[in-house]
Design a protein around this motif. Structure first.
Motif, PDB file in Angstrom:
ATOM      1  N   ALA A   1       0.740  -1.208   0.083  1.00 56.84           N
ATOM      2  CA  ALA A   1       0.011  -0.298  -0.213  1.00 56.84           C
ATOM      3  C   ALA A   1       0.896   1.216   0.113  1.00 56.84           C
ATOM      4  CB  ALA A   1      -0.927   0.055   1.155  1.00 56.84           C
ATOM      5  N   ASN A   2       2.053   1.096   0.802  1.00 57.82           N
ATOM      6  CA  ASN A   2       2.868   2.365   0.744  1.00 57.82           C
ATOM      7  C   ASN A   2       3.404   2.396  -0.604  1.00 57.82           C
ATOM      8  OD1 ASN A   2       5.957   3.258   1.268  1.00 57.82           O
ATOM      9  ND2 ASN A   2       4.626   4.329   2.286  1.00 57.82           N
ATOM     10  N   GLU A   3       4.041   1.344  -1.337  1.00 54.05           N
ATOM     11  CA  GLU A   3       4.623   1.377  -2.638  1.00 54.05           C
ATOM     12  C   GLU A   3       3.456   1.928  -3.702  1.00 54.05           C
ATOM     13  OE1 GLU A   3       6.102  -2.381  -3.587  1.00 54.05           O
ATOM     14  OE2 GLU A   3       7.667  -2.302  -1.782  1.00 54.05           O
ATOM     15  N   GLU A   4       2.345   1.326  -3.697  1.00 53.90           N
ATOM     16  CA  GLU A   4       1.325   1.604  -4.681  1.00 53.90           C
ATOM     17  C   GLU A   4       0.545   2.977  -4.701  1.00 53.90           C
ATOM     18  OE1 GLU A   4      -1.272  -1.458  -5.280  1.00 53.90           O
ATOM     19  OE2 GLU A   4       0.259  -3.114  -5.485  1.00 53.90           O
ATOM     20  N   ILE A   5       0.147   3.660  -3.559  1.00 59.64           N
ATOM     21  CA  ILE A   5      -0.703   4.634  -3.209  1.00 59.64           C
ATOM     22  C   ILE A   5       0.030   5.660  -2.415  1.00 59.64           C
ATOM     23  CG2 ILE A   5      -2.763   3.173  -3.847  1.00 59.64           C
ATOM     24  CD1 ILE A   5      -3.280   3.391  -0.867  1.00 59.64           C
ATOM     25  N   GLY A   6       1.199   5.262  -1.917  1.00 57.93           N
ATOM     26  CA  GLY A   6       1.905   6.266  -1.216  1.00 57.93           C
ATOM     27  C   GLY A   6       1.244   6.224   0.481  1.00 57.93           C
TER      28      GLY A   6
END
Length: 198
Positions: A92-97
């Motif tokens: 979730a951090n990688e895909e949507i920040g």
């Protein structure tokens, strides 16, 4: 503490009523799954904001698997992920920040098996506070939010079908505005809907 304690209570209560595992083949009794198949562990984040919206993505049309489909942030568990929750948070951090510190995991729904041989564990969590959405280039075409109580209302689900490997394969859909939510994402939401409406 969540700004909306009722929302946390609703989700926690739903998780306590979690049913059994699901799969992309639930509505297709005639399909025989290969014996001895190896499923790759993965996790997705069902992130619910304080306004009771679920954060979803539209996958890039350039991806090899499921191009252009609506999906939760998530992906396969890497060796560096100690748990499936860690995998969902990292993705979730990688895909949507989404910063990890904005997420309060509440628990997991039973796993879901996909046609691409993944065993996906949906992690339900509250998203606390605002954050700057950043779509991962090349993987995420769009980030959007859908009302939790719309996409977990059993009356909003339909069963549709399309040809797959020579047969008609049936699946759940739960449309929202211009977004066609179907396949594994809709089946996982259907499982959450069943828990929330017991």
């Amino acid at each position: 503490m969540a700004r909306n304690p009722d929302l946390q209570m609703i989700l926690t209560d739903a998780l306590s009523k979690a049913g059994s595992a699901s799969s992309d083949f639930d509505l297709n009794a005639g399909i025989q799954l290969p014996k001895g198949r190896v499923l790759k562990p993965a996790a997705v984040l069902i992130g619910v904001t304080e306004n009771a919206d679920v954060i979803l993505t539209k996958r890039s049309a350039r991806l090899k698997h499921h191009p252009g489909q609506v999906a939760f942030p998530g992906g396969k568990q890497d060796p560096t992920d100690a748990t499936l929750t860690d995998a969902a948070l990292r993705e979730a951090n990688e895909e949507i920040g989404l910063p990890v510190e904005n997420v309060k995991p509440l628990g997991a729904l039973p796993p879901h098996e996909t046609v691409t041989s993944y065993k996906i564990t949906p992690i339900v969590a509250l998203i606390q506070g605002d954050f700057r959405e950043i779509a991962e280039a090349g993987e995420v075409a769009e980030i959007f939010r859908a009302p939790l109580f719309h996409i977990t209302n059993p009356a909003n689900f339909r069963v549709e079908g399309r040809r797959w490997q020579g047969d008609i394969r049936h699946y759940y859909t739960v449309p929202y505005g211009p977004y066609y939510i179907w396949g594994a994402t809709a089946r996982i939401l259907r499982g959450l809907a069943e828990c929330m409406n017991k």
